[in-house]
Design a protein around this motif. Sequence first.
Motif, short mmCIF file in Angstrom:
data_model
loop_
_atom_site.label_atom_id
_atom_site.label_comp_id
_atom_site.label_asym_id
_atom_site.label_seq_id
_atom_site.Cartn_x
_atom_site.Cartn_y
_atom_site.Cartn_z
N ALA A 37 0.84 -1.19 0.00
CA ALA A 37 0.00 0.00 0.00
C ALA A 37 0.88 1.25 0.00
O ALA A 37 1.90 1.30 0.69
N LEU A 39 0.43 5.41 0.48
CA LEU A 39 -0.45 6.52 0.85
C LEU A 39 -0.05 7.76 0.07
O LEU A 39 1.12 8.15 0.07
N SER A 49 -5.33 9.50 -0.97
CA SER A 49 -5.70 8.27 -1.67
C SER A 49 -4.79 7.13 -1.26
O SER A 49 -3.70 7.34 -0.74
N LEU A 50 -5.28 5.94 -1.51
CA LEU A 50 -4.55 4.72 -1.21
C LEU A 50 -4.31 4.00 -2.52
O LEU A 50 -5.25 3.71 -3.26
N ARG A 61 -6.20 2.48 -7.35
CA ARG A 61 -6.11 3.67 -6.50
C ARG A 61 -7.53 4.13 -6.18
O ARG A 61 -8.38 4.19 -7.05
N PRO A 67 -5.03 9.61 5.85
CA PRO A 67 -3.91 8.66 5.89
C PRO A 67 -4.07 7.64 7.02
O PRO A 67 -3.69 6.48 6.86
N GLY A 70 -6.00 4.75 5.83
CA GLY A 70 -5.17 3.91 4.98
C GLY A 70 -4.24 3.01 5.78
O GLY A 70 -4.06 1.83 5.45
N ARG A 71 -3.65 3.55 6.84
CA ARG A 71 -2.77 2.75 7.69
C ARG A 71 -3.56 1.64 8.40
O ARG A 71 -3.08 0.51 8.53
N ALA A 74 -4.32 -1.10 5.88
CA ALA A 74 -3.12 -1.90 5.63
C ALA A 74 -2.84 -2.83 6.81
O ALA A 74 -2.51 -4.01 6.62
N VAL A 81 2.80 -0.71 4.33
CA VAL A 81 2.31 0.58 3.86
C VAL A 81 3.46 1.58 3.82
O VAL A 81 4.32 1.59 4.71
#
Length: 104
Positions: A37, A39, A49-50, A61, A67, A70-71, A74, A81
Amino acid sequence: MAFRWDFWRSRPRQPVVDAATRSHLDEFVTTRQGVEAFLEPQTTMTRPSLLLVAFDGEWTRRSIESPAWGRQFAARHAVPVYDAGVVGYPQRMRDFNARRKRGH
């Protein structure tokens, strides 16, 4: 009536990630091998976006709410990530794009 130049600041800018986006990202991670992944930070024009990249360079995407989201995504999928602004994008992704371009 005066025009307010700061009208965008009065609204919350943290839209949640919808079910279709979550489903797409989940499906990508579970059906590909070696997914990582990346970020991508928010800009003046786009939300954070991821970017998910599989071992063969296939990628997808989607915009995300933050963020931190996203973490968490992941971590939930045990996917490494990275911050795309720091490490950049993997060469296998560029190779995949070049193969697709040649094929069409």
